[in-house]
Write a protein that holds these residues in place. Structure first.
Motif, PDB file in Angstrom:
ATOM      1  N   PRO A  55       0.766  -1.183  -0.125  1.00 48.19           N
ATOM      2  CA  PRO A  55       0.131  -0.079  -0.048  1.00 48.19           C
ATOM      3  C   PRO A  55       1.025   1.329  -0.176  1.00 48.19           C
ATOM      4  CG  PRO A  55      -0.572  -1.534   1.923  1.00 48.19           C
ATOM      5  CD  PRO A  55       0.441  -1.984   1.044  1.00 48.19           C
ATOM      6  N   LEU A  56       0.389   2.202  -0.878  1.00 46.25           N
ATOM      7  CA  LEU A  56       1.384   3.594  -0.939  1.00 46.25           C
ATOM      8  C   LEU A  56       1.094   4.087   0.434  1.00 46.25           C
ATOM      9  CD1 LEU A  56       2.399   5.659  -2.343  1.00 46.25           C
ATOM     10  CD2 LEU A  56       0.205   6.840  -2.821  1.00 46.25           C
ATOM     11  N   LEU A  57       0.204   3.829   1.513  1.00 44.94           N
ATOM     12  CA  LEU A  57       0.354   4.488   2.648  1.00 44.94           C
ATOM     13  C   LEU A  57       1.441   4.041   3.561  1.00 44.94           C
ATOM     14  CD1 LEU A  57      -1.520   6.281   4.501  1.00 44.94           C
ATOM     15  CD2 LEU A  57      -2.601   4.297   5.531  1.00 44.94           C
ATOM     16  N   ILE A  58       1.761   2.791   3.328  1.00 45.61           N
ATOM     17  CA  ILE A  58       2.821   2.169   4.113  1.00 45.61           C
ATOM     18  C   ILE A  58       4.129   2.601   3.385  1.00 45.61           C
ATOM     19  CG2 ILE A  58       4.114  -0.076   4.398  1.00 45.61           C
ATOM     20  CD1 ILE A  58       1.593  -0.082   6.204  1.00 45.61           C
ATOM     21  N   GLN A  59       4.219   2.893   2.289  1.00 44.58           N
ATOM     22  CA  GLN A  59       5.574   3.642   1.724  1.00 44.58           C
ATOM     23  C   GLN A  59       5.669   4.754   2.278  1.00 44.58           C
ATOM     24  OE1 GLN A  59       4.505   3.180  -2.632  1.00 44.58           O
ATOM     25  NE2 GLN A  59       4.159   0.946  -2.336  1.00 44.58           N
ATOM     26  N   LEU A  60       4.581   5.426   2.278  1.00 45.32           N
ATOM     27  CA  LEU A  60       4.708   6.962   2.644  1.00 45.32           C
ATOM     28  C   LEU A  60       5.111   7.030   4.156  1.00 45.32           C
ATOM     29  CD1 LEU A  60       3.764   9.642   1.400  1.00 45.32           C
ATOM     30  CD2 LEU A  60       1.531   9.542   2.708  1.00 45.32           C
ATOM     31  N   TRP A  61       4.618   6.041   5.091  1.00 46.71           N
ATOM     32  CA  TRP A  61       4.975   6.209   6.574  1.00 46.71           C
ATOM     33  C   TRP A  61       6.454   5.373   6.415  1.00 46.71           C
ATOM     34  CZ3 TRP A  61      -0.104   3.717   8.903  1.00 46.71           C
ATOM     35  CH2 TRP A  61      -0.868   4.751   9.228  1.00 46.71           C
ATOM     36  N   LEU A  62       6.761   4.444   5.660  1.00 46.66           N
ATOM     37  CA  LEU A  62       8.192   3.989   5.649  1.00 46.66           C
ATOM     38  C   LEU A  62       9.235   5.184   5.359  1.00 46.66           C
ATOM     39  CD1 LEU A  62       9.438   0.792   5.203  1.00 46.66           C
ATOM     40  CD2 LEU A  62      10.391   2.280   3.338  1.00 46.66           C
ATOM     41  N   LEU A  63       8.778   5.988   4.477  1.00 46.78           N
ATOM     42  CA  LEU A  63       9.929   6.934   4.244  1.00 46.78           C
ATOM     43  C   LEU A  63       9.844   8.141   5.233  1.00 46.78           C
ATOM     44  CD1 LEU A  63       9.217   7.566   0.444  1.00 46.78           C
ATOM     45  CD2 LEU A  63      11.346   6.559   1.423  1.00 46.78           C
ATOM     46  N   TYR A  64       8.552   8.477   5.567  1.00 42.37           N
ATOM     47  CA  TYR A  64       8.397   9.835   6.431  1.00 42.37           C
ATOM     48  C   TYR A  64       9.062   9.354   8.120  1.00 42.37           C
ATOM     49  CZ  TYR A  64       6.703  13.910   8.948  1.00 42.37           C
ATOM     50  OH  TYR A  64       6.450  14.993   9.608  1.00 42.37           O
ATOM     51  N   TYR A  65       8.147   8.331   8.416  1.00 46.72           N
ATOM     52  CA  TYR A  65       8.522   7.875   9.685  1.00 46.72           C
ATOM     53  C   TYR A  65       9.871   7.008   9.957  1.00 46.72           C
ATOM     54  CZ  TYR A  65       3.666   9.712  10.755  1.00 46.72           C
ATOM     55  OH  TYR A  65       2.627  10.489  10.916  1.00 46.72           O
ATOM     56  N   GLY A  66       9.967   6.176   9.233  1.00 43.66           N
ATOM     57  CA  GLY A  66      11.082   5.095   9.003  1.00 43.66           C
ATOM     58  C   GLY A  66      12.331   5.884   8.424  1.00 43.66           C
ATOM     59  N   LEU A  67      12.498   6.393   7.518  1.00 44.68           N
ATOM     60  CA  LEU A  67      13.662   6.832   6.980  1.00 44.68           C
ATOM     61  C   LEU A  67      13.980   8.092   7.779  1.00 44.68           C
ATOM     62  CD1 LEU A  67      15.380   5.529   4.863  1.00 44.68           C
ATOM     63  CD2 LEU A  67      14.616   6.943   3.268  1.00 44.68           C
ATOM     64  N   GLY A  68      12.915   8.916   8.158  1.00 45.16           N
ATOM     65  CA  GLY A  68      12.820  10.092   8.537  1.00 45.16           C
ATOM     66  C   GLY A  68      13.717   9.910  10.035  1.00 45.16           C
ATOM     67  N   SER A  69      13.100   8.977  10.617  1.00 46.43           N
ATOM     68  CA  SER A  69      13.688   8.810  12.289  1.00 46.43           C
ATOM     69  C   SER A  69      15.254   8.364  12.242  1.00 46.43           C
ATOM     70  CB  SER A  69      12.879   7.815  12.779  1.00 46.43           C
ATOM     71  OG  SER A  69      13.361   6.259  12.085  1.00 46.43           O
ATOM     72  N   LEU A  70      15.755   7.936  10.823  1.00 48.27           N
ATOM     73  CA  LEU A  70      17.318   7.359  10.922  1.00 48.27           C
ATOM     74  C   LEU A  70      18.097   8.646  10.629  1.00 48.27           C
ATOM     75  CD1 LEU A  70      17.683   4.421   8.755  1.00 48.27           C
ATOM     76  CD2 LEU A  70      17.268   4.354  11.075  1.00 48.27           C
ATOM     77  N   PHE A  71      17.590   9.774  10.172  1.00 48.04           N
ATOM     78  CA  PHE A  71      18.378  11.008   9.556  1.00 48.04           C
ATOM     79  C   PHE A  71      19.110  11.892  10.785  1.00 48.04           C
ATOM     80  CE2 PHE A  71      16.147  11.195   5.504  1.00 48.04           C
ATOM     81  CZ  PHE A  71      17.006  10.372   5.003  1.00 48.04           C
ATOM     82  N   PRO A  72      18.400  11.813  12.002  1.00 47.12           N
ATOM     83  CA  PRO A  72      18.958  12.561  12.899  1.00 47.12           C
ATOM     84  C   PRO A  72      20.365  11.741  13.564  1.00 47.12           C
ATOM     85  CG  PRO A  72      16.790  12.455  13.282  1.00 47.12           C
ATOM     86  CD  PRO A  72      17.109  11.531  12.126  1.00 47.12           C
ATOM     87  N   TYR A  73      20.411  10.465  13.201  1.00 50.36           N
ATOM     88  CA  TYR A  73      21.710   9.672  13.971  1.00 50.36           C
ATOM     89  C   TYR A  73      22.984   9.877  13.181  1.00 50.36           C
ATOM     90  CZ  TYR A  73      18.761   6.887  16.408  1.00 50.36           C
ATOM     91  OH  TYR A  73      17.586   6.266  17.494  1.00 50.36           O
ATOM     92  N   PHE A  74      22.653  10.913  12.039  1.00 49.26           N
ATOM     93  CA  PHE A  74      23.966  11.444  11.481  1.00 49.26           C
ATOM     94  C   PHE A  74      23.988  12.738  11.488  1.00 49.26           C
ATOM     95  CE2 PHE A  74      22.077   7.691   9.137  1.00 49.26           C
ATOM     96  CZ  PHE A  74      23.137   6.783   8.929  1.00 49.26           C
ATOM     97  N   PRO A  75      25.017  12.927  12.614  1.00 45.82           N
ATOM     98  CA  PRO A  75      25.254  14.517  12.815  1.00 45.82           C
ATOM     99  C   PRO A  75      25.704  15.419  11.657  1.00 45.82           C
ATOM    100  CG  PRO A  75      26.619  12.888  14.370  1.00 45.82           C
ATOM    101  CD  PRO A  75      26.078  12.299  13.213  1.00 45.82           C
ATOM    102  N   GLU A  76      26.546  14.554  10.603  1.00 50.19           N
ATOM    103  CA  GLU A  76      26.974  15.367   9.542  1.00 50.19           C
ATOM    104  C   GLU A  76      25.775  16.180   8.696  1.00 50.19           C
ATOM    105  OE1 GLU A  76      27.584  11.656   8.700  1.00 50.19           O
ATOM    106  OE2 GLU A  76      27.927  11.957  10.785  1.00 50.19           O
ATOM    107  N   LEU A  77      24.532  15.360   8.627  1.00 47.10           N
ATOM    108  CA  LEU A  77      23.447  15.770   8.164  1.00 47.10           C
ATOM    109  C   LEU A  77      22.853  17.143   8.635  1.00 47.10           C
ATOM    110  CD1 LEU A  77      21.188  12.597   7.071  1.00 47.10           C
ATOM    111  CD2 LEU A  77      22.541  14.356   5.659  1.00 47.10           C
ATOM    112  N   ARG A  78      22.811  17.061   9.836  1.00 48.98           N
ATOM    113  CA  ARG A  78      22.418  18.013  10.523  1.00 48.98           C
ATOM    114  C   ARG A  78      23.072  19.695  10.124  1.00 48.98           C
ATOM    115  NH1 ARG A  78      19.301  17.781  15.104  1.00 48.98           N
ATOM    116  NH2 ARG A  78      19.015  15.670  15.803  1.00 48.98           N
ATOM    117  N   ASN A  79      24.243  19.505   9.933  1.00 48.58           N
ATOM    118  CA  ASN A  79      24.949  20.613   9.742  1.00 48.58           C
ATOM    119  C   ASN A  79      24.825  21.122   8.129  1.00 48.58           C
ATOM    120  OD1 ASN A  79      25.504  20.809  12.490  1.00 48.58           O
ATOM    121  ND2 ASN A  79      27.175  19.936  12.144  1.00 48.58           N
TER     122      ASN A  79
END
Lengths: 240, 232
Positions: free
Chosen positions: B65-89
Motif C-alpha cells: 500500500p502507498l500508505l505504508i510506503q509513505l510512512w516508511l519514508l517519513y517515519y522510518g527513513l526520517g527517524s534515521l537521519f538524526p543519527y547522522f550529525p553530519e546531516l544536521r549541519n
C-alpha cells in the motif's frame, strides 16, 4: 547487524499482533471484495438491461465513486453510514446500536469496489456472444440458468484479469481504514513502530507482509485463470 | 443541505490546499514518468539483471500500500537521519525536516513503478519492423528511442496513463497523514475546528470531482493532438 536484530525483536514482540492485524485486513478485504462483486454483477446487469432511471443512477454511482478519492469516501461513508444506521435503529425503537468496525469497513470498501466491479463486469458481459445466450434460451433455460451456466463461464476468462486487479487493490485499500482508527495491519504496524521506536523496521515488515499477500494472490489468480481459460489458450496468453 | 457558513472563512486555505495537491500531483507525474521510461525500457531491451531489478522494483511498489510506503519514508527513513550529525549541519537538513519532500518522493516512486509497468507493455507492443526500419535508415539507438520507439509507445498507452494520473490524484490525500495540508488536509482542519463532519468532506469530494474532470479533459486534448494508432 542491529537492523536484523531489531527486526527479530520486533517480530518476537509484535508478531502475534501483526498477524492479528493481517487477519483483520484480510477479513475486510474478503468481505468487501465479495460485496463488491455482488454490487458489480447486479450493477452491470442493471446498466445493460435496466430502464433509463436505473441506468442513470448506476452511471452516477460509478462515475462519482471512481472520481472521488477512496480516503474521502471512506471517511464519509464510515462516519455518515454508521451514524445514519444507528439513527435509523433509534427511530425504529431498537435503541442504540454500535455498528462494528468490521461491518462498517466491509460495507464501505465493498461499496467503493462495487463501482469498479460494475465496470469490469459490464465489459465482460457485453463481450459474451449473443448467440450463446440465445442458444441457451432456445434450449428452454430460464434466465437464472442462462446466467449461471452460460454467461458466467463465458465472461469469467475476460473478467478475471480485472477481478484479480480489484482484489489486489482492495487488499491495499484496507490500509486506509487505519485512518478511521480500525485496527488492521497498517494501524497495528503504526502502534508497533511507536512502541518499539523501530520505525523503519516496522514498516519494512508490514510492507513484506502486504507483498507476500500480493504474491500469493497472484499465484492463486494465475491458477484460476488457467482453469477458466481451459480450451481458450490464445485468450490466456493474450492477457496480462 | 447542511451548513456552509464556514466556507468563506476557509476559502483561502482551500485555495492553498488545492495548490499543494496540484503541486504534489505535478511533481509525481512529471518525475515519475521520467523514471518510468528507463524502468519500462530495461525490462524490454536491457541486460537481464537490470530488467530483473526493474521488474522486482515494480512488483515491490505495486504490491504494497502507498500508505505504508509513505510512512516508511517519513517515519522510518526520517527517524534515521538524526543519527547522522553530519546531516544536521548540511544544507539539506532543512529539506529533510519538511514533510513535503517525503511525500513527493513517495509519490514519484509509486508513479514510476505503476507507469514503468505500463511502459514495459507499451515498449514491447511497438512493432519490431518499425524499429528495424529506423535502424536501417541509419538512426543511432538513442535516436530510434527518441524519434520512433518512445513516441509510438506513448501513443499506444496514453489512455492508460490518463487513468493512472487520475489514480495518482486520488492518492494525494494520503499525504495528509504525514502532516501535509492538501485539499483533504484542509478539510480535516475545518472538521476539527467547526465540528462539521460531512460538509467539509463533501466539499473536498466536489473539488476532487472538478480536478478529475479537468485532468480527463486535459488528457483527452493530448490524445487528440497525438495521431492515434488506429486512425493513422
Amino acid at each position: 547487524m542491529t537492523f536484523f536484530a531489531n527486526i527479530y525483536e520486533l517480530i518476537s514482540e509484535w508478531g502475534p499482533n501483526l498477524m492479528g492485524g493481517l487477519a483483520a485486513s484480510l477479513q475486510i478485504a474478503v468481505g468487501g471484495y465479495i460485496l463488491g462483486l455482488l454490487i458489480g454483477v447486479s450493477g452491470a446487469l442493471g446498466k445493460i438491461y435496466g430502464g433509463p432511471v436505473l441506468k442513470w443512477s448506476l452511471e452516477i454511482y460509478t462515475t462519482l465513486i471512481r472520481a472521488v478519492p477512496e480516503l474521502v469516501l471512506i471517511l464519509l461513508l464510515y462516519f455518515a453510514g454508521t451514524q445514519l444506521l444507528s439513527q435509523a435503529f433509534m427511530a425504529m425503537g431498537y435503541g442504540r446500536v454500535d455498528i462494528s468496525g468490521l461491518a462498517a469497513g466491509i460495507a464501505v470498501l465493498g461499496f467503493v469496489q462495487g463501482a469498479y466491479s460494475t465496470e469490469v463486469m459490464r465489459g465482460a458481459i457485453l463481450a459474451i456472444p449473443k448467440g450463446e445466450v440465445e442458444a441457451g434460451a432456445s434450449f428452454g433455460m430460464g434466465s437464472f440458468k442462462i446466467f449461471h451456466r452460460i454467461m458466467i463461464p463465458a465472461m469469467l476468462p475476460l473478467a478475471l484479469p480485472g477481478l484479480a486487479n480489484l482484489w489486489l487493490i482492495i487488499t491495499k485499500d484496507t490500509a486506509l481504514l487505519a485512518v478511521v482508527g480500525y485496527e488492521e495491519l497498517a494501524l497495528v504496524t503504526r502502534q508497533a513502530a511507536g512502541a518499539t521506536r523501530y520505525y523503519l523496521e516496522a514498516y519494512i515488515v508490514a510492507g513484506a507482509i502486504y507483498l507476500a499477500v500480493t504474491l500469493v494472490s497472484n499465484q492463486l489468480f494465475k491458477l484460476a485463470e488457467n482453469r477458466v481459460t481451459r480450451g481458450r489458450k490464445s485468450l490466456a496468453s493474450g492477457g496480462a | 443541505m447542511g451548513e456552509w457558513y464556514w466556507l468563506p472563512d476557509y476559502g483561502w486555505r482551500f485555495v492553498e490546499g488545492i495548490w499543494v495537491t496540484l503541486e504534489l500531483l505535478g511533481i509525481a507525474l512529471f518525475f515519475g514518468f521520467l523514471l518510468a521510461i528507463p524502468i519500462g525500457l530495461v525490462q524490454v531491451t536491457g541486460p537481464r539483471w537490470l530488467g530483473a531489478i526493474a521488474r522486482g522494483y515494480c512488483t515491490m511498489i505495486r504490491g504494497t500500500p502507498l500508505l505504508i510506503q509513505l510512512w516508511l519514508l517519513y517515519y522510518g527513513l526520517g527517524s534515521l537521519f538524526p543519527y547522522f550529525p553530519e546531516l544536521r549541519n548540511s544544507f539539506i537538513w532543512p529539506i529533510l525536516r519538511e514533510a513535503f519532500p517525503y511525500a513527493a518522493f513517495a509519490f514519484i516512486l509509486s508513479v514510476a513503478a505503476y507507469e514503468g509497468h505500463i511502459m514495459r507493455g507499451a515498449f514491447a507492443s511497438v512493432p519490431k519492423g518499425e524499429l528495424e526500419a529506423a535502424r536501417a535508415m541509419g538512426m543511432g539507438r538513442f535516436t530510434v528511442l527518441r524519434r520512433i520507439w518512445l513516441p509510438r509507445a506513448i501513443q499506444n498507452v496514453l489512455p492508460t496513463l490518463a487513468g493512472e494520473a487520475v489514480l495518482t490524484l486520488k492518492s494525494v490525500p494520503l499525504a495528509s497523514t504525514i502532516t501535509i495540508f492538501d485539499v483533504f488536509g484542509v478539510g480535516g482542519i475545518v472538521r476539527q475546528e467547526t465540528y462539521r463532519i460531512y460538509e467539509p468532506l463533501i466539499f473536498v469530494g466536489f473539488i476532487y470531482l472538478l480536478i478529475t474532470a479537468v485532468l480527463v479533459v486535459l488528457f483527452r486534448w493530448l490524445e487528440n493532438r497525438v495521431p492515434s494508432a488506429n486512425r493513422a
